[in-house]
Write a protein that holds these residues in place. Structure first.
Motif, PDB file in Angstrom:
ATOM      1  N   THR A 243       0.818  -1.211   0.000  1.00  0.00           N
ATOM      2  CA  THR A 243       0.000   0.000   0.000  1.00  0.00           C
ATOM      3  C   THR A 243       0.854   1.263   0.000  1.00  0.00           C
ATOM      4  N   GLY A 244       2.173   1.116   0.152  1.00  0.00           N
ATOM      5  CA  GLY A 244       3.053   2.275   0.198  1.00  0.00           C
ATOM      6  C   GLY A 244       2.966   3.037   1.500  1.00  0.00           C
ATOM      7  N   CYS A 245       2.519   2.381   2.566  1.00  0.00           N
ATOM      8  CA  CYS A 245       2.332   3.050   3.861  1.00  0.00           C
ATOM      9  C   CYS A 245       3.646   3.519   4.479  1.00  0.00           C
ATOM     10  N   GLY A 246       4.748   2.825   4.181  1.00  0.00           N
ATOM     11  CA  GLY A 246       6.057   3.239   4.671  1.00  0.00           C
ATOM     12  C   GLY A 246       6.437   2.756   6.058  1.00  0.00           C
ATOM     13  N   LEU A 247       5.612   1.922   6.693  1.00  0.00           N
ATOM     14  CA  LEU A 247       5.964   1.421   8.024  1.00  0.00           C
ATOM     15  C   LEU A 247       7.281   0.652   8.027  1.00  0.00           C
ATOM     16  N   CYS A 248       7.639   0.077   6.909  1.00  0.00           N
ATOM     17  CA  CYS A 248       8.851  -0.732   6.787  1.00  0.00           C
ATOM     18  C   CYS A 248      10.130   0.113   6.741  1.00  0.00           C
TER      19      CYS A 248
ATOM     20  N   ARG B 132       7.426  16.035   4.214  1.00  0.00           N
ATOM     21  CA  ARG B 132       7.047  15.511   5.531  1.00  0.00           C
ATOM     22  C   ARG B 132       8.275  15.032   6.278  1.00  0.00           C
ATOM     23  N   ILE B 133       8.176  15.095   7.593  1.00  0.00           N
ATOM     24  CA  ILE B 133       9.158  14.488   8.480  1.00  0.00           C
ATOM     25  C   ILE B 133       8.364  13.645   9.471  1.00  0.00           C
ATOM     26  N   ASN B 134       8.551  12.338   9.436  1.00  0.00           N
ATOM     27  CA  ASN B 134       7.865  11.440  10.373  1.00  0.00           C
ATOM     28  C   ASN B 134       8.895  10.984  11.397  1.00  0.00           C
ATOM     29  N   ASN B 135       8.784  11.541  12.588  1.00  0.00           N
ATOM     30  CA  ASN B 135       9.724  11.205  13.657  1.00  0.00           C
ATOM     31  C   ASN B 135       8.957  10.615  14.850  1.00  0.00           C
ATOM     32  N   SER B 136       7.973   9.776  14.541  1.00  0.00           N
ATOM     33  CA  SER B 136       7.142   9.207  15.597  1.00  0.00           C
ATOM     34  C   SER B 136       7.909   8.185  16.426  1.00  0.00           C
ATOM     35  N   LYS B 137       7.391   7.894  17.611  1.00  0.00           N
ATOM     36  CA  LYS B 137       8.027   6.906  18.490  1.00  0.00           C
ATOM     37  C   LYS B 137       8.065   5.528  17.842  1.00  0.00           C
ATOM     38  N   LYS B 138       7.104   5.224  16.969  1.00  0.00           N
ATOM     39  CA  LYS B 138       7.083   3.937  16.258  1.00  0.00           C
ATOM     40  C   LYS B 138       8.356   3.739  15.437  1.00  0.00           C
ATOM     41  N   ASN B 139       8.959   4.833  15.020  1.00  0.00           N
ATOM     42  CA  ASN B 139      10.159   4.764  14.183  1.00  0.00           C
ATOM     43  C   ASN B 139      11.427   4.463  14.972  1.00  0.00           C
ATOM     44  N   GLU B 140      11.313   4.392  16.269  1.00  0.00           N
ATOM     45  CA  GLU B 140      12.437   3.997  17.133  1.00  0.00           C
ATOM     46  C   GLU B 140      13.721   4.768  16.844  1.00  0.00           C
TER      47      GLU B 140
END
Length: 170
Positions: free
Chosen positions: A74-79, A135-143
């Motif tokens: 899906t291109g979500c980018g979680l990986c 965008r900058i995704n610096n969420s805690k999920k990104n460790e």
């Protein structure tokens, strides 16, 4: 192991396509999709564990090269942030008429700011074109591994894999 990795420290696009596979232009035309550039057989599978749709598969043994099932992505980018080798990217060639969006892990500080103009660099760290931070995704999920998304001219989508600041910093 890819010969270019041994010689230059990064894989060539030809090696990536041969070893990892690469999304088809038909898949790119449907929107964002992960691009895996992991060319070494190492014991690693966090990208597989992060993928909620089963699009990234390492399987057994754990040293397999990850395979992308592009029809499931899906291109979500979680990986992206979960790859300890910094070898997963998301490319959106449908971002707009003239630009593609490229998302990548970025472990340099200070982080750029949304809207900032940057140099987009290739796998070798060479400047390819200018880009704009979306965008900058610096969420805690990104460790601790921020994910940056930039807009670049569409023709460079298969080359750009990072940024360099215009003022000389990373």
């Amino acid at each position: 192991m890819a010969k270019n990795v041994l010689i230059n420290g990064y894989p060539s696009i030809e090696e990536i396509k041969e070893i990892c596979g690469y999304p088809t232009e038909e898949r790119f035309a449907r929107g964002p999709v992960a691009v895996v550039e992991c060319v070494q057989e190492i014991p690693c599978n966090p990208c597989e564990a992060a993928c909620k749709t089963g699009a990234l598969v390492v399987g057994e043994p754990i040293t397999n090269i990850p395979v992308l099932k592009e029809e499931l992505c899906t291109g979500c980018g979680l990986c992206i942030a979960q790859c300890s080798g910094l070898a997963v990217f998301v490319i959106d060639k449908t971002y707009n008429q003239t630009e593609a969006a490229v998302s990548f892990p970025h472990e340099y500080h200070p982080l750029p700011e949304k809207g900032q103009e940057v140099y987009a660099v290739n796998r070798a760290g060479e400047e390819v074109c200018r880009g704009r931070v979306l965008r900058i995704n610096n969420s805690k999920k990104n460790e601790g591994t921020p994910v940056i998304t930039i807009a670049i001219p569409k023709e460079y989508a298969d080359e750009v894999r990072g940024i360099k600041r215009l003022n000389g910093g990373l």
